[in-house]
Design an enzyme around this catalytic site. Sequence first.
Site, PDB file in Angstrom:
ATOM      1  N   ASP A   1       0.865  -1.163   0.000  1.00 40.80           N
ATOM      2  CA  ASP A   1       0.000   0.000   0.000  1.00 40.80           C
ATOM      3  C   ASP A   1       0.914   1.229   0.000  1.00 40.80           C
ATOM      4  OD1 ASP A   1      -2.126   1.658  -0.111  1.00 40.80           O
ATOM      5  OD2 ASP A   1      -3.213   0.786   1.562  1.00 40.80           O
TER       6      ASP A   1
HETATM    7  C1  BGC Z   1      -4.932   3.284  -0.095  1.00 43.79           C
HETATM    8  C2  BGC Z   1      -5.071   2.239  -1.167  1.00 43.79           C
HETATM    9  C3  BGC Z   1      -4.879   2.860  -2.527  1.00 43.79           C
HETATM   10  C4  BGC Z   1      -3.534   3.565  -2.563  1.00 43.79           C
HETATM   11  C5  BGC Z   1      -3.215   4.205  -3.897  1.00 43.79           C
HETATM   12  C6  BGC Z   1      -3.662   4.107  -0.258  1.00 43.79           C
HETATM   13  O1  BGC Z   1      -3.617   5.166   0.618  1.00 43.79           O
HETATM   14  O2  BGC Z   1      -4.955   2.657   1.173  1.00 43.79           O
HETATM   15  O3  BGC Z   1      -6.315   1.603  -1.059  1.00 43.79           O
HETATM   16  O4  BGC Z   1      -4.986   1.888  -3.519  1.00 43.79           O
HETATM   17  O5  BGC Z   1      -3.518   4.567  -1.576  1.00 43.79           O
HETATM   18  O6  BGC Z   1      -3.981   5.327  -4.119  1.00 43.79           O
END
Ligand code: BGC
Length: 740
Positions: free
Chosen positions: A285
Site C-alpha cells: 500500500d
Molecule cells: C490506499 C489504497 C490505494 C492507494 C493508492 C492508499 O492510501 O490505502 O487503497 O490503492 O492509496 O492510491
Amino acid sequence: MRHFLIACAASIAFSASIQVKALTTDEKVDALLAKMTLEEKAGQLNQYSGYEIITGDIDVSKISHRNLLVKKGLVGSVLNVLGTKDVEKAQRYAVEETRLGIPLMFAFDVIHGYRTIFPIPLAESASWDLEAMERSARIAAIEASAAGQNWTFAPMVDISHDPRWGRVMEGAGEDPYLGSQIAKARVRGFQGNDLSLPDTIAATAKHFAAYGEVIAGRDYNNVDISRRKLWETHLPPFKAALDEGVRSFMNAFNEFEGVPSSANTYLVTDILRDQWGYSGVVVSDWDSFGAMVTSGVAVDDAEAAEMSLEAGSDIDMESDVFVNFLPQLVRDGRVDEAKIDEAVRRILQMKFELGLFDDPYRYIDSEREKALILAPEHREAARDMARKSVVLLKNDDQLLPLDKNIKDIAVIGPLADNQFHMNGFWRGKGEAEDVVTLLDGIKAKVSSNTRVRYAEGSGLESVDKKQLRKAVKLAKKSDVVILAVGEDADKTGESASRTNIELYPAQQELVKAIHETGTPVVMVLMNGRPLAIEWSSENIPSILNGWLLGSEAGNALADVLFGDYNPSGKLTMTVPRNTGQIPIFYNTKRVSRPLDNTRYTSKYIDSPIEPLYPFGYGLSYTEFSYSSITLSTESISFDEVLTASVTVTNSGERFGEEVVQLYIQDMVGSVVRPVKELKGFEKIALKPGQSEKVTFTIGVDDLAFYTRDMSFKAESGEFKLFVGSSSEDLQALSFKLTAK
Ligand code: BGC
C-alpha cells in the site's frame, strides 16, 4: 545521434520480442530477466505516483525527476497518470529511452467508476445483484482502459463491523459469504475473460489482510485479532477473488500479530503463496514498506526493504526503499538476488499477460477514449445500478411512492442540490459537473403542473437561522418534503473515521424543524456508512437509504421516489442505534448468558442491543409472502446434500424484486458458533400475484468451519436452517448431519 539511440533501443526491445515469439511466456520472462542488471530489476519493483494524487503527499515538482527515473529504467509501474496523452508520453520514455524497453503498467484506484461514477461500493453491495455489480466494474474497466489504464487497485474486499471506519464505503459490508460473491463479480467485471484485450484491466484484492479491524475504527490504526477471526471473517473474500483469477494483491497498512502486513511472512508467503498457490504480484500500500520505520519494526529503510521482499511482497508503491536499497543489500549479502528475480518474474509475467510486450501502446487510443468515456449507455447502467442500491428503510402509511402530480414539493437539505458530494470518495476522474442532483432528478420526473421548490435549510455541519426559517416556511406551504441529509463525500472513505455516526447536529436540527411543520417528510439519507438515525427512524414516516450514488444519483432517486423503480436493496451492514453499539453485526457468536429480562445477561443498561435495522433488511412498495419451508430430508450424511425450498409470492400490487436469504446455525460445535450465517441468496423478480419457488442446496461444504484445531470441516449434529427476507425476518427448520 540521440534519435538513433532511441531507435536502437526500441528495435532491441521489439526484436527481442520477435525472436522469442515461439517461446512460452515463462521462457520469454527468463530471457529478459537474464539481460537485466540488478538496478533494472529493482526498478521493475518500483512504483511511483504521477500527478493525480488522491492519497498521500507527493511534491508535484518532483514529477520531472520521476520522469528521469522512468527513462533510466528505474520504474516498473506508475499510478495516477491518466489520459492517453500522458500515458503515451510516459510509456514512450520507458519503451524508447531505456536500455531494455520494458513497458510500464498504469494503475489507478478505479473503485466505483472512472469518469461515469457508479454508486459507492457499499451501496452497490446493497443491490445483492451480482450481475449488475459485474457490469459496473466492466464499465469502469472500459472507461479506465480507454484512458490508458491497465490495472486498478480494486476491489477492496475488507470485511468490517465498524461504521466509524470511513473505508467501509469501499467494501461490500460485514458478511464474508456475500463479500466473497461480490469480490468475484467485481474481479470478473474488471478483468473480463482475457487480460490482454484493450478494454480489460487487472484487478487487485486489497488490503491483505484484516484492515477492516482497525482498533476503534480509526484509520491506519493497529489490528489485534486472533487467527481464528482472520480465517473466519477476513480471508474468505480474498480467497474468492483468487479463485476468480484476481491478478494482484495489495498489502494492508495494519499489522497482524505484531508484524506489518507488508512484511508479514505468515500472510504473504505462508497463506497466500504457499497454502493458496498464488503466483501473482503483491503490491504494497502507499508507502507501507517505508512506514515500517515509523512503526518501529525496521531500523531504517534498508531493513524495511529487506523485510518486505523477504516476506514475499513484490512492488514498492511510493516508498523508494526497493529501488534505493535492494542492489546494495544484494551486494552486502543481506538479500538473495534469486528472491528479487522471483518478484521481477511475477511482474514481467503480468506485463506479458496484459499484452504490453506485444504492443506497449495497446491501451492508448484517443479515439476510443473520446468515444467511450461518459458514453450514454454507461450513464444508463449507472442509473440502473444506483436505483438497485437504494434501501427503503421505512414507509409508514405508504407515503412512498409519491404521485408525480403532487402540487407542491419542497426539496430541502444540504445534499439535495450538491453535485460534488454525490460522487463520493474515490471518485476516480468523476467530475461534479456530470452529476444529476436529487433536485434535478425530481424536476425532470414530476408532471408539468407540479411546483418543485428548493431550500438548503442548513449547511452540512452548520445552521444559519435565516436559512432554516426559509426551509421551514417552504415546508409549511408544500404537500410533501423530500429531505436530503447525510454525509459529504470527503467525510467518508480513507482517513475519514468518525467517533459519532449520527447525523451532524446541524442536520439533526434541520430534520426536527422540518418534522415539526407537520408536512409529511420523506428523508433521503446520503451516506457512505450506516448512520445511526434513531430519532428519525422513530419520527419520520419514510426513509430511503440513498448513499452516495454517483453521476446518476438524482435520476435514480427520483425513479425510486416516484415509483418508476420499486426499491429492492437490502442492507449489507447492520445499522446501529447509536455509536456505542459498534461493533455490531448479525453473525455474532452465541454467548453464555443471552439477553433476557433478568439482570445478569448480555446487554446494555442504556440501550437495546438490537440494531436499528438489521443485515439483509430492506422494504419494497409491494409485499412478498413466503410459504413454509420444505426440506428434502431431515438428515444428511457427509456425502449427501439436502434442498430447502420456499415459494415466494408477490402479494401486493406492484412489480417488485425480493432477495430471498438462506442462513444456517450449527447448534453445537467444538468452538462457539455464530447465531446464524448467510449461506445463500437469490434475487427474484415477481409481477403482482406471481409466485416463484426458490430452492437452495446445502451440502457439507456449507456446514464446514474452522474447528477447535483449526481444520476446516463440518461436525455432525443438529443444524437450524432459516429462510426469509432479512437476517431478522426468518422461518426456521432443523436438520441433522450424521456421521453414518
Ligand atoms: C490506499 C489504497 C490505494 C492507494 C493508492 C492508499 O492510501 O490505502 O487503497 O490503492 O492509496 O492510491
